[in-house]
Design an enzyme around this catalytic site. Structure first.
Site, PDB file in Angstrom:
ATOM      1  CG  MET A 299       4.243  -2.536   6.634  1.00  0.00           C
ATOM      2  SD  MET A 299       3.654  -3.662   5.325  1.00  0.00           S
ATOM      3  CE  MET A 299       2.576  -2.571   4.402  1.00  0.00           C
ATOM      4  CD  GLU A 300       4.743  -2.238   1.457  1.00  0.00           C
ATOM      5  OE1 GLU A 300       5.379  -2.879   2.314  1.00  0.00           O
ATOM      6  OE2 GLU A 300       3.963  -2.776   0.650  1.00  0.00           O
ATOM      7  CG  HIS A 324      11.658  -4.708  -0.650  1.00  0.00           C
ATOM      8  ND1 HIS A 324      11.553  -5.675  -1.626  1.00  0.00           N
ATOM      9  CD2 HIS A 324      10.440  -4.652  -0.057  1.00  0.00           C
ATOM     10  CE1 HIS A 324      10.331  -6.171  -1.617  1.00  0.00           C
ATOM     11  NE2 HIS A 324       9.630  -5.574  -0.669  1.00  0.00           N
ATOM     12  CD  GLU A 325       9.870  -2.900   3.083  1.00  0.00           C
ATOM     13  OE1 GLU A 325       8.799  -2.588   2.542  1.00  0.00           O
ATOM     14  OE2 GLU A 325      10.209  -4.091   3.288  1.00  0.00           O
ATOM     15  CG  HIS A 328       6.830  -1.632  -1.399  1.00  0.00           C
ATOM     16  ND1 HIS A 328       6.077  -2.336  -2.309  1.00  0.00           N
ATOM     17  CD2 HIS A 328       7.395  -2.571  -0.579  1.00  0.00           C
ATOM     18  CE1 HIS A 328       6.188  -3.641  -2.051  1.00  0.00           C
ATOM     19  NE2 HIS A 328       6.983  -3.806  -1.008  1.00  0.00           N
ATOM     20  CD  GLU A 347       5.797  -7.076  -1.509  1.00  0.00           C
ATOM     21  OE1 GLU A 347       7.006  -6.812  -1.644  1.00  0.00           O
ATOM     22  OE2 GLU A 347       5.061  -6.495  -0.679  1.00  0.00           O
ATOM     23  CG  ASP A 402      -1.140 -13.338   6.005  1.00  0.00           C
ATOM     24  OD1 ASP A 402      -1.060 -12.304   5.297  1.00  0.00           O
ATOM     25  OD2 ASP A 402      -1.213 -13.314   7.249  1.00  0.00           O
ATOM     26  CE1 TYR A 410       8.521  -9.471  -0.873  1.00  0.00           C
ATOM     27  CE2 TYR A 410       6.911 -11.235  -0.922  1.00  0.00           C
ATOM     28  CZ  TYR A 410       7.393 -10.061  -0.355  1.00  0.00           C
ATOM     29  OH  TYR A 410       6.745  -9.493   0.709  1.00  0.00           O
TER      30      TYR A 410
HETATM   31  N1  BES Z   1       4.897  -5.457   2.112  1.00  0.00           N
HETATM   32  C1  BES Z   1       5.850  -6.402   2.544  1.00  0.00           C
HETATM   33  C2  BES Z   1       5.523  -7.046   3.858  1.00  0.00           C
HETATM   34  C3  BES Z   1       4.202  -7.786   3.909  1.00  0.00           C
HETATM   35  C4  BES Z   1       3.711  -8.490   2.838  1.00  0.00           C
HETATM   36  C5  BES Z   1       3.476  -7.771   5.071  1.00  0.00           C
HETATM   37  C6  BES Z   1       2.492  -9.154   2.933  1.00  0.00           C
HETATM   38  C7  BES Z   1       2.269  -8.425   5.161  1.00  0.00           C
HETATM   39  C8  BES Z   1       1.770  -9.129   4.080  1.00  0.00           C
HETATM   40  C9  BES Z   1       7.244  -5.784   2.628  1.00  0.00           C
HETATM   41  O1  BES Z   1       7.507  -4.843   1.649  1.00  0.00           O
HETATM   42  C10 BES Z   1       8.230  -6.893   2.422  1.00  0.00           C
HETATM   43  O2  BES Z   1       8.223  -7.466   1.373  1.00  0.00           O
HETATM   44  N2  BES Z   1       9.059  -7.181   3.418  1.00  0.00           N
HETATM   45  C11 BES Z   1      10.038  -8.237   3.373  1.00  0.00           C
HETATM   46  C12 BES Z   1      11.435  -7.681   3.314  1.00  0.00           C
HETATM   47  C13 BES Z   1      11.937  -7.392   1.945  1.00  0.00           C
HETATM   48  C14 BES Z   1      13.380  -6.903   2.015  1.00  0.00           C
HETATM   49  C15 BES Z   1      11.845  -8.550   0.995  1.00  0.00           C
HETATM   50  C16 BES Z   1       9.947  -9.029   4.647  1.00  0.00           C
HETATM   51  O3  BES Z   1       9.370  -8.545   5.605  1.00  0.00           O
HETATM   52  O4  BES Z   1      10.475 -10.140   4.684  1.00  0.00           O
HETATM   53 ZN    ZN Z   2       7.656  -5.666  -0.260  1.00  0.00          ZN
END
Ligand code: BES
Ligand code: ZN
Length: 634
Positions: A299-300, A324-325, A328, A347, A402, A410
């Site tokens: 989480m960024e 990735h983070e 962001h 994303e 969600d 992504y």
């Molecule tokens: N910001 C997201 C995590 C997120 C998105 C949390 C929507 C809650 C709601 C974070 O940057 C992310 O994309 N994490 C990915 C990992 C990444 C390497 C693709 C994850 O947690 O799977």
């Molecule tokens: Zn992300």
């Protein structure tokens, strides 16, 4: 009849004109269609009327009652022309409000009436506060609930040392409201400060600059303006290790060395992004390793990325998560999606940047493998999702944001940018992105804002090239446009060949040429195999490659999914251990999903969930519960 009609017209006119305020820099108002897109259906707040600009928190962390207690003092600004009768509306979820005061300064606060409205299952309850006309400060004294959706209270047994409890927040998408009464919309940016009291021996960290005050108190300042979903707090037995001049890592003492080794390329990553996309504007970039129950990979949170310990593979094979983070810090934290409909702006851009960082640091072959794995997962995902979820500018009206958390924002988002890059050339596209980050720095923007900028600064400047990209298909239609780039990896061709040889029984598992394979190649190999494999074939692979004992969680999760599908019992104990210690949703969902496909598996899933549930995050509990309660198709 006629008067009624007129009244509707007049009211309609007032409502429409309400949103038409000048922006902070006194520029012309945005065209109306852009303003309409800016209204966030996932917040009760009306920042177009009264806007929160700063949040000051004073919180006590009470592990015994699983509760944050304290106060939030909000600085507010009434938009020009908005009547003093218009109240401030905040988002809350499961908060106990003890009192609300307002005034023109921190020293002059008097109690005011307030109303906690009806609970909406997705949005929570609006907190409506009528304000004296001179009010610029509002103070809310409140407590969180033990089940707050944005908090996980991890017992000592869920940590690496097993000695101290741990607390962390996860505010994205709309969980900040479960621990801070706020305008919980990504279109509202605030600065924040905080004073956090913790039990002795534990350390609090936040997505902000930190100062130790002694006696279990730390204070924080976030001078850059950010959306509420980036406000973050964690408390545990934490130690810090430097990685570079402006980078470092926080973790429990027993994890710190391993984390520092795994993340040792972080400073070089920051430099790599800066070289292409402009300065890093958040001073420090630190990482925090959370307990394994963290439901996400990363989480960024600005200045302090939160990360799952499952990326500590020992060989840097999963550091695309850091890329990735970190990315962001440009796409997401600097230029932010204004509503959750525009999530792909966060994303998709970030996934594209992530791959560019990987290419800069580890070379084009590794980037090609990651693009290809991403494409494979996207294609699999697209087979299972309804068309409305396949659209980048997604309609989330009446839904939990969600639900938009799929591979689409992504991978489809990233492919769209790759398509533009390939069309105009890397150099032109890099300078476009750099200018985009600069132009929209510290702003929250919508998909139409991006489109308008793209037309003006890329499509017009690259005539005859960029217009070949069908924006409508990419942004507003389901599926993958016909001109989608086709990532390809030569190393995967070699893997596919080995898989073929084994499947055609030309070679035994021990004879395959796997010595130099990376995690990516192992993942490709496992995904090359058919859904059904006889037990002796599973056993042959396991004996040759020790897959049941794989330390790499990506490989282990892939293997365990195959083991469930093929009733391969030697992996049973490992599955139990995996599901009861790791709470990352990316792994839980496919594993439980595979289990529930048979009646016996479903019974096992329920038993495992009953055991694991106390250690899962509320978000993970919710997702798994939905899956277990869903009727299974035959
Ligand atoms: N910001 C997201 C995590 C997120 C998105 C949390 C929507 C809650 C709601 C974070 O940057 C992310 O994309 N994490 C990915 C990992 C990444 C390497 C693709 C994850 O947690 O799977
Ligand atoms: Zn992300």
């Amino acid at each position: 009849m006629r008067t009624h009609y007129l009244m509707v017209l007049v009211i309609g006119w007032i409502v429409l004109n309400d949103g038409q305020t000048m922006n902070a820099s006194g520029e012309e108002p945005a065209p109306r269609h852009l303003e309409a897109a800016r209204r966030d259906g996932h917040s009760h707040a009306r920042p177009d009327q009264v806007r929160v600009t700063h949040i000051d928190l004073d919180l006590n962390v009470d592990f015994e009652h699983k509760q944050l207690q304290g106060k939030a003092t909000l600085s507010i600004e009434r938009r020009p022309g908005v009547s003093p009768k218009v109240p401030l509306i905040l988002d809350t979820r499961d908060l106990t409000i003890e009192s609300v005061s307002a005034g023109s300064s921190d020293a002059d606060l008097t109690k005011v009436d307030y109303q906690l409205g009806k609970v909406d299952p997705i949005l929570g309850a609006p907190l409506t506060i009528p304000l004296p006309s001179e009010a610029t400060r509002v103070q809310i004294v409140y407590k969180t609930s033990p089940g707050a959706s944005g908090l996980q209270w991890v017992g000592a047994s869920g940590t690496s040392s097993g000695l101290h409890p741990f607390l962390y927040t996860q505010s994205e998408a709309i969980h900040a409201r479960s621990w801070i009464p706020c305008q919980d919309s990504p279109g509202v940016r605030v600065t924040y400060s905080a004073r956090v009291q913790t039990p002795k021996g534990l350390t609090a960290v936040m997505s902000a600059d930190r100062k130790e005050d002694g006696d279990g108190v730390a204070s924080f300042k976030m001078p850059q303006s950010i959306p509420s979903y980036l406000i973050a707090l964690a408390v545990g037995e934490l130690k810090f290790q430097e990685l570079g001049p402006r980078t470092g890592v926080w973790a429990e003492p027993g994890v710190l060395d391993k984390a520092a080794q795994e993340f040792s390329d972080t400073e070089s990553m920051v430099e790599a992004v800066e070289k292409r996309y402009g300065p890093y504007r958040w001073e420090r970039y630190d990482l925090l390793v959370l307990p394994p129950s963290f439901p996400f990979g990363g989480m960024e949170n600005p200045k302090l990325t939160f990360a799952t310990p499952t990326v500590l593979a020992g060989d840097k094979s999963l550091v695309s998560l850091v890329a990735h983070e970190l990315a962001h810090s440009w796409s997401g934290n600097l230029v932010t999606n204004a509503t959750w409909r525009d999530f792909w702006l966060n994303e998709g851009f970030t996934t594209y940047l992530e791959r560019r960082i990987i290419e800069d640091l580890y070379g084009p072959e590794r980037a090609a493998m990651e693009w290809t794995l991403g494409m494979d997962i996207l294609r699999a995902n697209l087979k299972q999702t309804p068309a409305r979820v396949e659209i980048l500018h997604i309609d989330l009206a009446g839904r939990d944001p969600d639900e938009g958390f799929t591979q689409v924002p992504y991978e489809k988002g990233a492919l769209f940018l790759l398509r533009l890059e390939q069309q105009v050339g890397r150099e032109a596209f890099d300078s476009f992105l750099k200018a985009y980050f600069d132009h929209f720095a510290f702003q929250s923007i919508t998909t139409p804002d991006f489109e308008a900028y793209l037309r003006e600064h890329l499509l017009k400047t690259e005539p005859g090239k960029a217009e070949a990209v069908n924006l409508h298909a990419w942004l507003r239609q389901p599926g993958l446009p016909t001109d989608a780039p086709q990532p390809h990896s030569k190393r995967f061709d070699a893997v596919d060949l080995q898989a073929r040889r084994w499947l055609d029984r030309e070679a035994k598992a021990t004879d395959l040429d796997t010595a130099a394979w990376s995690t990516h190649e192992w993942l490709r190999f496992l995904r090359d195999l058919p859904a059904r494999l006889a037990n002796d074939r599973m056993a042959e692979l396991d004996a040759a490659f020790h897959l049941t004992d794989a330390g790499n969680t990506e490989v282990a999760a892939q293997w365990l999914q195959m083991a469930i599908r093929n009733s391969y019992q030697p992996a049973d104990a490992r599955l139990d251990q995996f599901l009861t210690t790791i709470g990352r949703r990316k792994y839980l969902m496919p594993l439980y999903g595979e289990l529930v496909r048979t009646p016996a598996g479903k019974a096992r899933a329920k038993a495992l969930f009953a055991k694991a549930r106390p250690s899962y995050h509320p978000i993970a509990v919710d997702s798994v519960e939905r899956l277990l309660n869903k009727e299974q198709p035959d």
